[in-house]
Design an enzyme around this catalytic site. Structure first.
Site, short mmCIF file in Angstrom:
data_model
loop_
_atom_site.label_atom_id
_atom_site.label_comp_id
_atom_site.label_asym_id
_atom_site.label_seq_id
_atom_site.Cartn_x
_atom_site.Cartn_y
_atom_site.Cartn_z
N ASP A 108 0.85 -1.19 0.00
CA ASP A 108 0.00 0.00 0.00
C ASP A 108 0.89 1.25 0.00
O ASP A 108 2.08 1.20 0.32
CB ASP A 108 -0.96 -0.01 1.20
CG ASP A 108 -2.17 0.90 0.96
OD1 ASP A 108 -2.17 1.66 -0.02
OD2 ASP A 108 -3.12 0.85 1.77
N GLU A 115 -10.24 7.04 4.52
CA GLU A 115 -9.14 6.49 5.32
C GLU A 115 -9.11 7.08 6.73
O GLU A 115 -10.14 7.34 7.33
CB GLU A 115 -7.80 6.69 4.59
CG GLU A 115 -7.79 5.98 3.22
CD GLU A 115 -6.43 5.95 2.58
OE1 GLU A 115 -5.45 5.64 3.28
OE2 GLU A 115 -6.34 6.21 1.37
C1 BGC Z 1 -5.05 3.20 0.39
C2 BGC Z 1 -5.37 2.12 -0.61
C3 BGC Z 1 -5.29 2.66 -2.00
C4 BGC Z 1 -3.96 3.30 -2.24
C5 BGC Z 1 -3.81 3.90 -3.61
C6 BGC Z 1 -3.79 3.92 0.03
O1 BGC Z 1 -3.60 5.01 0.88
O2 BGC Z 1 -4.94 2.64 1.67
O3 BGC Z 1 -6.65 1.59 -0.36
O4 BGC Z 1 -5.52 1.62 -2.92
O5 BGC Z 1 -3.76 4.32 -1.31
O6 BGC Z 1 -4.59 5.01 -3.76
C1 BGC Z 2 -3.83 9.74 -2.43
C2 BGC Z 2 -4.55 8.50 -2.09
C3 BGC Z 2 -3.87 7.87 -0.99
C4 BGC Z 2 -3.68 8.83 0.17
C5 BGC Z 2 -2.93 8.22 1.29
C6 BGC Z 2 -3.74 10.63 -1.23
O1 BGC Z 2 -3.08 11.79 -1.53
O2 BGC Z 2 -4.46 10.38 -3.47
O3 BGC Z 2 -4.60 7.64 -3.20
O4 BGC Z 2 -4.60 6.77 -0.61
O5 BGC Z 2 -3.07 10.00 -0.22
O6 BGC Z 2 -2.03 9.04 1.90
#
Ligand code: BGC
Ligand code: BGC
Length: 646
Positions: free
Chosen positions: A330, A531
């Site tokens: 991830d 998240e």
């Molecule tokens: C998330 C994932 C996601 C990835 C790419 C991460 O922060 O936990 O679910 O697929 O970012 O965007």
């Molecule tokens: C991204 C996401 C990612 C997240 C985690 C965002 O800036 O666009 O894809 O999951 O950061 O830090």
């Protein structure tokens, strides 16, 4: 010393021994936990995990072919395959010096200035990376990159695309056929823009509603999660489009939804059989549909980060679960392993991560992985194994024999993004996801006889509230009506419905007119989040609903019957509010086609077909002040609860 004191205290030799042993044990334990390069893995009883039959991903001929390709690759190319960089930092021309295995567009990344784009710019971007990678003159055998994104409820970073309900709503619908069709439609939408990989489905079992990703989980019931994960992957990976098929990802391995206090990226402190039976369920389901990739979880199991957990990533996932695709990490998650940093982490690869997701530091990470491969910190065998898995998946989805994204079958399939079939599927999914929690005196369906209806609550006209996170932008906060030309908010759905033609429907978002209608519809919602930003300490109905909550008080005192619709990614504390409303509907995060809510409230589709509630509770709804509940006494609505008109 008193004569009756225990033997231990009367015997100085025994006591010294005890002290020495406990200090030794303490030092030993802290030595292990502090050692940066060797995290202490909990290797419990692997028999907790059902054994799946080992099966090669490739036919014997394909095996020969992949091995031949592998032999032609330089060590630089092999190392490149192990890394996925984000479009915000890697340009197409970078792929000559950094031949990466994949490119992703994260939740806030898209071609152009915004976090989202229309179909055509996406397709041009996909073409640019593909062409740059294949025109690399420095190598004998260029390998095309995968192009991935988070299409988690439809192709959600494409302007104009239909947004489906988030998983929690699909878990309420608990209908494998609908989930399979959504998977298939999402695959077509991805091929339309030149993507060949989505980081979906999330197969988490969200045990604690405080978790900011509870809505990405289908259910708290592992069995629902298992069958719906299987259905989504089946639909997604069996559409014959792109170069052959679109690739799915079961995430986040494992127990992302089982962390203490529902903390995102936290620690799941649970015994192994529970880990296997509850949090393993979705993976077993996705594997039954041959999911091609699995993403590691930011979280830990009993104190060890999953990204460093060789026992889980290798012994269990490859051994007991017989996974034959590749494991992707991830977003910079490897950096959270003690002893690792964003641009250096051989440990994760040695634990079983095949491809590292490095959104911002892919170039530096590439250099450090190269050094580790040259020095033997990553063995040749481990390097070849990971590259072989990635190449095998690429071969399997047709990427190694394919064409440029815009020339692939299904490219520019606008219908899949926003056409009438996609809209209808979204609306149908919304209808099946609604759960009726209360319906006193049969207030619903709304009467067809002329009547005055007031709709109260800003959320009744908000795509941000009804869609939740991962909608056009990561947090989905700045999205507006003009971004959803093919969608409808709840108020649009009600006002434009043929069955409401005789109704006088007024929208009074803040109850400023203090009307006394025949029926009021009060809409409550959570602000959008994604998240860890959605982690919460309280499930109180959020502040943005103050006017709507006051209206509920006012109307109940005036004896006006009200229908309360809740747009949320999780249960909220509504115990005290229930007596104030005659009808109550959990609508989850329906996405862009909220006309489906109007259909069910009115009891018929736009075409005049009767519709009823069919959704049931996917998660235990706690009484006020409680969170993760198991005991009947503490539960307001248990899993499986749901009323209907019949
Ligand atoms: C998330 C994932 C996601 C990835 C790419 C991460 O922060 O936990 O679910 O697929 O970012 O965007
Ligand atoms: C991204 C996401 C990612 C997240 C985690 C965002 O800036 O666009 O894809 O999951 O950061 O830090």
């Amino acid at each position: 010393m008193r004569p009756n004191s225990p033997l231990l205290f009367r015997n100085p030799a025994l006591m010294t021994l005890l002290i020495v042993v406990s200090i030794g044990g303490y030092l030993g334990a802290s030595f292990f936990t502090a050692a940066p390069s060797e995290p202490k893995n909990i290797t419990g009883d692997p028999r907790a995990w059902p054994q799946r039959a080992q099966q090669s991903l490739l036919s014997p001929n394909e095996e020969v072919r992949v091995s031949a390709i592998l032999e032609q690759l330089t060590i630089e190319q092999k190392v490149g395959q192990l890394i996925v960089g984000d479009i915000s930092t890697i340009e197409p021309k970078d792929l000559v010096d950094y031949p990466l295995g994949a490119i992703l567009a994260g939740g806030n990344s898209a071609p152009g200035e915004k976090a989202y784009a229309e179909m055509e710019p996406w397709l041009n971007t996909a073409d640019a990376y593909y062409t740059a990678a294949l025109s690399n003159q420095n190598v004998e055998q260029p390998i095309p990159p995968l192009f991935g994104t988070d299409a988690v409820h439809g192709h959600n970073n494409v302007l104009g695309a239909v947004i489906f309900p988030h998983n929690i709503g699909l878990g309420a619908a608990n209908d494998t056929a609908i989930v399979e069709r959504i998977g298939a439609m999402t695959a077509r939408a991805l091929a339309a823009t030149g993507h060949d990989w989505t980081f979906a489905p999330t197969v988490a079992v969200a045990e604690d509603p405080r978790w900011g990703r509870a809505y990405e989980s289908y259910s708290q019931d592992p069995e629902r999660v298992r069958v719906l994960s299987r259905a989504f992957v089946k639909g997604l990976q069996s559409e014959p489009i792109g170069n052959g098929m679109i690739l799915g990802t079961a995430k986040h391995f494992i127990a992302d939804g089982g962390t203490k206090g529902g903390r995102d990226r936290g620690d799941a402190r649970i015994p192994e059989p529970y880990l296997a039976n509850v949090h393993g369920a979705g993976y077993y389901g996705a594997l039954e549909s041959d999911v091609g990739t699995i993403m590691g979880s930011f979280s830990s199991w009993n104190g060890t980060k999953i990204h460093a957990h060789k026992y889980l990533l290798t012994d269990i996932l490859r051994g007991r679960m017989a996974f034959n695709g590749f494991v992707v990490s991830d977003w910079n998650a490897h950096a959270q392993i003690p002893g690792c940093s964003v641009d250096d982490c051989p440990l994760a690869i040695n634990a079983g991560i095949d491809m590292l997701m490095s959104p911002w530091d892919a170039k530096d990470l590439y250099q450090s992985v190269l050094r580790a491969a040259q020095s033997g910190k990553i063995s040749e065998q481990r390097l070849n194994e990971a590259v072989k898995r990635i190449l095998s998946v690429k071969l399997k989805i047709g990427l190694l024999d394919g064409t440029m994204p815009s020339a692939r079958p299904g490219a520019r399939d606008k219908e899949a993004l926003s056409g009438s079939a996609a809209q209808a599927l979204g609306r149908e999914a919304v209808r099946s996801s609604l759960v009726l929690l209360k319906n006193e005196d049969g207030l619903l369906p709304l009467p067809s006889a002329p009547s005055k209806i007031t709709v109260i609550g800003q959320a009744a006209d908000s795509f941000s509230n009804q869609s939740g996170g991962w909608t056009l932008t990561w947090q989905a906060r700045e999205i507006a009506k003009e971004h959803f030309p093919f969608g409808a908010t709840l108020i649009d759905g009600l006002q434009n419905h043929p069955a409401s033609r005789d109704q006088d429907i007024l929208f009074d978002p803040d109850d400023s007119q203090r009307t006394l209608p025949d029926i009021a519809i009060v809409v409550l919602a959570e602000p959008s989040y994604a998240e860890y930003q959605g982690d919460t300490k309280s499930l109180r109905v959020p502040r943005q609903n103050r006017a709507a909550l006051n209206a509920l008080d006012r109307l109940s005192k005036a004896d006006i019957p009200t229908v309360c619709v809740i747009l949320s990614g999780r249960p909220l504390w509504i115990e005290k509010l229930i007596p104030k409303t005659q009808a109550l509907v959990a609508a989850w995060l329906p996405g862009s086609q909220a006309g489906g809510i109007a259909d069910v409230l009115l009891g018929e589709t736009e075409q005049g077909m009767p519709v009823d509630f069919s959704g049931t509770m996917p998660i235990r709804w706690p009484k006020d002040r409680l969170f993760a509940v198991k005991d009947d006494e503490e539960i307001l609505f248990p899993i499986g609860y749901g009323l209907s008109y019949n």
